[in-house]
Design an enzyme around this catalytic site. Structure first.
Site, short mmCIF file in Angstrom:
data_model
loop_
_atom_site.label_atom_id
_atom_site.label_comp_id
_atom_site.label_asym_id
_atom_site.label_seq_id
_atom_site.Cartn_x
_atom_site.Cartn_y
_atom_site.Cartn_z
CG ASP A 93 16.56 7.39 12.88
OD1 ASP A 93 16.62 8.49 12.71
OD2 ASP A 93 15.72 6.57 12.86
CB CYS A 431 -14.30 -10.78 -22.80
SG CYS A 431 -12.81 -9.25 -23.47
#
Length: 523
Positions: A93, A431
């Site tokens: 713009d 884990c």
């Protein structure tokens, strides 16, 4: 002429095409203003000029009743014609200086920015605020740039450091994810958004006032919450608090949802039970909305990614329900798929846990390399600095595992020097650390929520409870138990070590943890 002070916190971008059948635009707008909207942008992409003028005029008339400024998207001529408070301009713009020369003094001009270069140029041109994103995918506007996710906004916000230019995020934001957006986007320098731009969550709502109220309450609570709380931890305080969290796990017995490596599912479940919580290993995305309401915490482990949709849905729902999320990006640097899947757009992790190779991959660091799920080399030259900076960038507690473990919330760094070498000789010990951390997070969250009164005001946090202490507690649980297990006469090697480790996890108490903990606060 001095500019108005603008509240950008809840910025409504209109979209008449989103209105539900029978819903009037001006009625929707007024309800949204009553619900707490602080700024309105009239966006009309397909209407002709005459229609845009009329919609803008009526919008201004309604907004004036509530003292809320009105901006016009793109059209400087329309802004001039109706006496709007300013305009919002896209990258293609009119340049900001030209718009400034045409508009009355004191007008507000915003600019859409998608890259740090866009931000610097907008600042140079004199924009008052920038609209940054797209945060997530949206159907309200064609997205021309890559989705940033909340953490991707941090670099754009950091480019505003030292300026008075404000910033709002846009695209896909609603009451369910607004806290994720606000918390996850804070830059490593502490620069936060000044607001969020919302379209469909209000415009397409059957109850726009209620939708705006829900957003406004969460946004307001966020801005009343300290971003980087300066807690003066001592070693003694941490050890005592860790013991209290372990007691909470045993007291509340939280359900810990784990989407984890299928190699370690059984031992992770047993570790959860031994600590006093209950495991559930559900992976179907269809279950996540219901499950998240009853679980105490979520662990997402990338060891075997068999149902990514389930992981993403679980993380999203955990954030919505303010449940802690522990993300263990196992082997994240091994494949492009893992790296892309770990981009962090779907959820805001509470704790990010990994070895040096995994966390280096997430941080785009070449200091440490990975081979599959393992780190290669000597590790980071300054692990304390690394975890502190990564925690600030990711807006998460960071747990760096190794021979020595490091934990940080972005301010405090704690070195944990417990553990036995037999941990490195069994599959999935890392884990299990993730499982223990998630279990302690669930305990800390359960205790905090139990102590919270039913009529307590919105607190603006994604999770409640001291998650730094919880993360340290999870690391200590595994490492201290490993030391106890290794001393047992029945342990002859890795084969007999694992069941002994589970046994010792079950025997842990606040007192035994305190006696064995070997931690140090690193400044």
């Amino acid at each position: 002429m001095s500019k108005k002070t603008i509240d950008y916190s809840l910025y409504l971008v209109t979209g008449r095409d989103l209105l539900l059948p029978g819903k009037d635009y001006l009625e929707c707008l007024e309800e949204a203003l009553q619900g707490g909207v602080t700024l309105v942008q009239v966006r009309e992409k397909t209407a002709d000029t005459g229609e845009i003028l009329e919609v803008a005029r009526q919008t201004k008339e309604v907004c004036q009743k509530y003292g809320v400024p009105v901006l016009i998207d793109d059209r400087v001529d329309v802004a001039l014609a109706i006496g709007a408070d300013g305009v919002h301009l896209g990258q293609t713009d009119m340049p900001v200086p030209i718009a400034r020369s045409l508009l009355p003094p004191g007008s507000i001009i915003g600019k859409t920015c998608n890259t740090p270069e866009h931000v610097l140029e907008a600042v140079k041109q004199g924009a008052d605020y920038i609209g940054i994103g797209p945060v997530w995918q949206t159907n309200t506007k064609k997205v021309k740039h890559a989705v940033t996710g909340p953490t991707g906004l941090g670099g754009l916000l950091q480019a505003l450091d030292g300026t008075e230019v404000k910033a709002v995020a846009i695209a896909g934001i609603n009451s369910n994810n607004v806290l994720h957006c606000l918390w996850g986007s804070v830059s490593s320098t502490g620069h936060a958004l000044d607001g969020v731009a919302v379209v469909s969550d209000i415009m397409a709502s059957l109850q726009p006032m209620a939708a705006a109220q829900a957003l406004s309450a969460r946004i307001s609570a966020f801005y009343h919450t300290q971003l980087f709380p300066q807690v003066a931890y001592t070693v003694e305080d941490i050890i005592t608090a860790v013991g209290s969290v372990l007691d909470s796990v045993k007291q509340f017995g939280p359900l810990v949802h784990q989407i984890t490596n299928n190699v370690v599912t059984t031992q992770s479940a047993n570790a959860t039970l031994a600590l006093g919580a209950s495991p559930i290993m559900a992976t179907a995305p269809e279950e996540m909305e219901d499950l998240s309401r009853v679980t105490g915490a979520l662990l997402v482990n990338f060891g075997t990614i068999q149902n990514l949709d389930g992981m993403l849905a679980a993380g999203k729902q955990a954030n919505i329900n303010r449940k802690p999320i522990v993300f263990d990006p196992v082997g994240v640097g091994a494949t492009q798929y893992r790296r892309e899947s770990a981009n962090g757009n779907a959820w805001q992790a509470t704790v990010l846990k990994g070895n040096a190779g995994e966390l280096a991959a997430l941080a785009n660091s070449v200091e440490v390399q990975a081979k599959g799920v393992d780190s290669v080399g000597k590790g980071f030259r300054d692990p304390a600095k690394f975890v502190r900076e990564l925690a600030r960038k990711q807006r998460s507690i960071v747990v760096l595992t190794g021979v020595t473990d490091w934990v940080s919330d972005g301010n405090t760094v704690v070195r944990v020097s417990n553990g036995h070498e037999l941990l490195g000789e069994i599959t999935g010990s890392g884990c299990m650390v993730g499982t223990a951390v998630a279990t302690f997070c669930a305990g800390a969250s359960a205790a905090a929520n139990f102590e919270r009164s039913e009529d307590a005001i919105e607190d603006g946090r994604l999770v409640r409870g001291d998650m730094l202490v919880a993360a340290i507690g999870g690391v200590l649980a595994i490492t201290v138990a490993s030391e106890f297990a290794a001393k047992r006469n029945d342990v002859k090697g890795s084969g007999t070590f694992l069941p002994a480790l589970i046994d010792e996890l079950g025997k842990l108490t606040a007192e035994t943890l305190a006696d064995a903990a070997n931690i140090e606060i690193v400044q």
